[in-house]
Design a protein around this motif. Structure first.
Motif, short mmCIF file in Angstrom:
data_model
loop_
_atom_site.label_atom_id
_atom_site.label_comp_id
_atom_site.label_asym_id
_atom_site.label_seq_id
_atom_site.Cartn_x
_atom_site.Cartn_y
_atom_site.Cartn_z
N THR A 1 0.88 -1.16 0.00
CA THR A 1 0.00 0.00 0.00
C THR A 1 0.92 1.21 0.00
OG1 THR A 1 -1.67 -1.17 1.28
CG2 THR A 1 -1.82 1.23 1.21
N PRO A 2 0.79 2.10 -0.96
CA PRO A 2 1.83 3.12 -1.15
C PRO A 2 1.87 4.17 -0.06
CG PRO A 2 -0.02 3.56 -2.58
CD PRO A 2 -0.30 2.24 -1.94
N ARG A 3 3.07 4.63 0.19
CA ARG A 3 3.34 5.82 0.99
C ARG A 3 4.42 6.60 0.25
NH1 ARG A 3 4.76 3.98 6.91
NH2 ARG A 3 4.80 6.25 7.24
N PRO A 4 4.49 7.90 0.43
CA PRO A 4 5.42 8.71 -0.37
C PRO A 4 6.86 8.60 0.09
CG PRO A 4 4.20 10.11 1.15
CD PRO A 4 3.60 8.73 1.28
N LYS A 5 7.38 7.39 0.15
CA LYS A 5 8.79 7.18 0.48
C LYS A 5 9.63 7.40 -0.77
CE LYS A 5 8.22 6.00 4.81
NZ LYS A 5 8.64 4.70 5.33
N ASP A 6 10.87 7.82 -0.57
CA ASP A 6 11.73 8.14 -1.70
C ASP A 6 11.88 6.96 -2.66
OD1 ASP A 6 12.05 10.58 -0.55
OD2 ASP A 6 14.11 10.29 0.10
N LEU A 7 12.07 5.76 -2.12
CA LEU A 7 12.27 4.59 -2.98
C LEU A 7 11.02 4.29 -3.80
CD1 LEU A 7 13.96 2.20 -3.96
CD2 LEU A 7 13.10 0.89 -2.02
N ILE A 8 9.85 4.40 -3.18
CA ILE A 8 8.61 4.13 -3.90
C ILE A 8 8.46 5.11 -5.05
CG2 ILE A 8 6.11 3.93 -3.70
CD1 ILE A 8 7.69 1.82 -2.14
N VAL A 9 8.71 6.37 -4.78
CA VAL A 9 8.62 7.39 -5.83
C VAL A 9 9.64 7.11 -6.94
CG1 VAL A 9 8.89 9.86 -6.33
CG2 VAL A 9 7.74 9.13 -4.23
N GLU A 10 10.84 6.68 -6.54
CA GLU A 10 11.88 6.36 -7.53
C GLU A 10 11.45 5.20 -8.42
OE1 GLU A 10 16.17 4.15 -7.75
OE2 GLU A 10 15.65 5.17 -5.87
N LEU A 11 10.91 4.14 -7.82
CA LEU A 11 10.48 2.98 -8.60
C LEU A 11 9.36 3.34 -9.57
CD1 LEU A 11 10.55 0.16 -5.88
CD2 LEU A 11 12.18 0.54 -7.74
N ILE A 12 8.44 4.17 -9.11
CA ILE A 12 7.37 4.62 -10.00
C ILE A 12 7.96 5.38 -11.19
CG2 ILE A 12 5.38 6.18 -10.19
CD1 ILE A 12 4.71 5.48 -7.29
N GLY A 13 8.98 6.18 -10.92
CA GLY A 13 9.63 6.94 -11.98
C GLY A 13 10.36 6.05 -12.98
N ARG A 14 10.66 4.82 -12.59
CA ARG A 14 11.35 3.88 -13.48
C ARG A 14 10.38 3.01 -14.28
NH1 ARG A 14 15.43 1.40 -9.14
NH2 ARG A 14 15.37 -0.38 -10.57
N GLU A 15 9.08 3.31 -14.19
CA GLU A 15 8.09 2.54 -14.94
C GLU A 15 8.40 2.59 -16.44
OE1 GLU A 15 3.25 2.38 -15.79
OE2 GLU A 15 4.15 4.10 -14.77
N GLY A 16 8.38 1.44 -17.06
CA GLY A 16 8.68 1.36 -18.47
C GLY A 16 10.14 1.11 -18.76
N ASP A 17 10.98 1.29 -17.75
CA ASP A 17 12.42 1.01 -17.89
C ASP A 17 12.66 -0.43 -17.42
OD1 ASP A 17 15.12 0.99 -18.04
OD2 ASP A 17 15.48 2.52 -16.54
N ASP A 18 12.86 -0.61 -16.12
CA ASP A 18 13.00 -1.96 -15.58
C ASP A 18 11.89 -2.29 -14.59
OD1 ASP A 18 13.86 -0.17 -13.68
OD2 ASP A 18 15.44 -1.47 -12.89
N VAL A 19 10.92 -1.38 -14.45
CA VAL A 19 9.82 -1.57 -13.50
C VAL A 19 8.49 -1.62 -14.25
CG1 VAL A 19 8.55 -0.55 -11.57
CG2 VAL A 19 11.05 -0.42 -11.62
N HIS A 20 7.69 -2.64 -13.93
CA HIS A 20 6.31 -2.69 -14.42
C HIS A 20 5.40 -2.31 -13.26
CE1 HIS A 20 2.43 -4.05 -15.85
NE2 HIS A 20 2.94 -4.23 -17.05
N LEU A 21 4.62 -1.26 -13.43
CA LEU A 21 3.74 -0.75 -12.37
C LEU A 21 2.31 -1.21 -12.59
CD1 LEU A 21 3.15 1.10 -9.92
CD2 LEU A 21 2.88 2.99 -11.57
N THR A 22 1.73 -1.81 -11.55
CA THR A 22 0.33 -2.20 -11.57
C THR A 22 -0.35 -1.57 -10.36
OG1 THR A 22 0.80 -4.33 -12.62
CG2 THR A 22 -1.30 -4.13 -11.48
N THR A 23 -1.51 -0.99 -10.56
CA THR A 23 -2.25 -0.39 -9.45
C THR A 23 -3.65 -1.00 -9.37
OG1 THR A 23 -3.05 1.43 -10.84
CG2 THR A 23 -1.00 1.79 -9.63
N ALA A 24 -4.18 -1.03 -8.17
CA ALA A 24 -5.53 -1.56 -7.96
C ALA A 24 -6.09 -1.00 -6.66
CB ALA A 24 -5.50 -3.08 -7.91
N SER A 25 -7.37 -0.81 -6.63
CA SER A 25 -8.03 -0.31 -5.42
C SER A 25 -8.63 -1.46 -4.63
CB SER A 25 -9.13 0.69 -5.78
OG SER A 25 -10.26 0.01 -6.30
N THR A 26 -9.06 -1.15 -3.44
CA THR A 26 -9.73 -2.15 -2.60
C THR A 26 -10.96 -2.70 -3.31
OG1 THR A 26 -8.96 -1.04 -0.58
CG2 THR A 26 -10.86 -2.49 -0.37
N TYR A 27 -11.63 -1.86 -4.09
CA TYR A 27 -12.85 -2.27 -4.77
C TYR A 27 -12.61 -3.40 -5.77
CZ TYR A 27 -15.19 1.81 -2.80
OH TYR A 27 -15.73 2.73 -1.93
#
Length: 479
Positions: free
Chosen positions: A190-216
């Protein structure tokens, strides 16, 4: 990806081969087919071989744990004799959630495939020789040595030693099955605005695949009482984070607000400085690779209107081993600020009395440099910043304005302002400490008169209760 795997599992030739396969293979393929049939779209392994990190940001109850557990055991089964890491915030989380939880590994792996499970060692061995090893993120040094083909990091944003643990894990992701093998890591949180999390999101499409989903996305599989509890936060900031897995602006919850700082216009000459203080927060020597040393230089001046204020005239942070740190401090001390008759040298160096700061204070004293130690006593970091936040709110702290972007601080000051305004939701707090100790000292030394003066007739207990103990004690920072 789901359809491709299902088609493979349903291929007549595959089914014929399975009919002659051992029971373990039949059970493994049957379990995998069942999971792929039931899984939500966000729970299916991303397509393609380009990524090495699957970052699954999802709300509470969205099925993050089940997703990772199902994928890790399948990887371990697909590749006999391989090693897989499982990490979570604490040892209890590794055991109770990742291994033994309702959606953990023991719950999703067919029993016939498990050769052994060691609860104390957090080790699960499959009959094909693969090992799934649990290591808590609360003990980063335990990641030194072990090596893996891939793994799973659970609730990444909740790790106390996030950067330390992450770097050691990356060093351990080095085993190959064959020449084309790429280590893969699932990060569920569950995301929090930690530096590493923000960095990984910024690497989406490079070496990171980002998937998001809500509780619903998984609401039908959640209990009624959990749904009632979590959905009461619908429409709130906390709900955005915990239900919809949105990254909140860390400055929104900060103690200090960005608009409290005043901008010194880019075209305006710098004021005449009455006093210059260099404030240092030193890294712990044994962790200097991860913890930066931060320095902020404050110049005290008198505006045309209003009370005495401070202008931030320099700020930097760097990862320095002690010998280099000492040399840097000595060099900074020799800096002259201003020109002509207004030129001024540093009046005082303020260093927190901890870790490498202890040695630094002693060396500066031997070099006959005006240095003073800062001892925060029992006050924690939040208390320390809160104590001086009113100085910033009163408009007594100025930051130079960028000459290229009107209304913004200069580039060298942005990291400092961002960290202070995001605290306590920050990975590092070196600028925060350097700021809080400097403003506290300047206030107590009489340069920044924010608090009302104490009454003329008072006893010592009244002075201490009112926060004026510095008038009676040699060290005003031991609380």
């Amino acid at each position: 990806m789901r359809s491709d795997l299902l088609e493979t599992l349903q291929d007549p030739e595959v089914l014929q081969a399975l009919s002659a396969a051992p029971d373990t293979h039949k059970m493994a393929f049957a379990k995998r087919a069942k999971w792929l049939t039931e899984a939500h779209n966000h729970q299916v392994l991303p397509h393609g071989a380009w990524w090495s990190i699957w970052l699954l940001l999802a709300g509470r109850g969205a099925g993050k744990t089940r997703t990772a557990a199902e994928q890790v055991w399948w990887w371990a089964w697909e590749h006999p004799g391989t090693r897989w890491l499982v990490s979570a915030p604490t040892s209890a989380d590794v055991r109770a959630t990742c291994f033994e939880g309702d959606s953990g590994l023991l719950a999703v792996i067919p029993k016939i495939l498990i050769a052994d499970y060691n609860k104390q060692m957090h080790e699960l061995k499959l009959v094909n020789g693969s090992l799934i090893k649990g290591i808590p993120a609360s003990e980063p040094e335990r990641f030194r040595g072990p090596q893996f083909h891939g793994g799973w990091c659970d609730e990444l944003a909740a790790w106390d030693y996030l950067q330390d643990a992450w770097e050691q894990i990356m060093f351990g992701m080095r085993l190959k099955v064959d020449k084309d093998w790429k280590t893969r890591l699932i990060c569920t949180t569950t995301p929090r605005p930690k530096d590493l999390i923000v960095e990984l999101i910024g690497r989406e499409g490079d070496d990171v695949h980002l998937t998001t989903a809500s509780t619903y996305a998984n609401i039908d599989n959640l209990s009624d009482n959990f749904r009632k509890q979590i959905l009461q936060y619908e429409g709130t900031k906390l709900g955005q984070q915990e239900i919809y897995a949105e990254i909140l602006d860390p400055e929104e919850g900060g103690i200090v607000k960005r608009d409290w700082f005043k901008l010194w216009p880019a075209a305006k000459p710098l004021p005449k400085l009455e006093y210059i203080l260099q404030s240092y927060d030193c890294a712990y020597t044994e962790k200097a690779q991860n913890d930066p040393t931060a320095q902020i230089t404050f110049g005290v001046f008198k505006p045309l209107d209003g009370g005495m204020s401070v202008l931030v005239i320099d700020a930097w942070q760097d990862r320095l081993q002690y010998p280099d740190m000492k040399e840097k401090v000595l060099e900074e001390y020799e800096t002259v600020y201003g020109e002509g008759k207004d030129a001024r040298r540093v009046d005082l160096v303020l260093v927190e009395d901890k870790a490498a700061g202890i040695s630094l204070i002693q060396d500066l004293q031997r070099a006959h440099i005006f240095v003073r130690s800062y001892n925060p006593g029992r006050a924690d970091k939040v208390q320390r910043l809160s104590i001086v936040a009113n100085i910033i709110k009163a408009g007594r702290v100025w930051i130079p304005e960028s000459s290229n972007r009107k209304g913004f601080v200069r580039d060298w000051a942005e990291g400092m302002v961002s960290q202070i305004c995001s605290f306590p939701e920050t990975t590092h707090d070196d600028y925060v400490d350097a700021t809080s100790q400097a403003l506290r000292y300047l206030r107590d030394a009489g340069w920044l008169n924010i608090d009302p003066p104490p009454p003329e007739d008072y006893d010592e207990d009244d002075v201490i209760d009112a926060g004026w103990e510095h008038r009676k004690r040699e060290n005003p920072y031991s609380m």
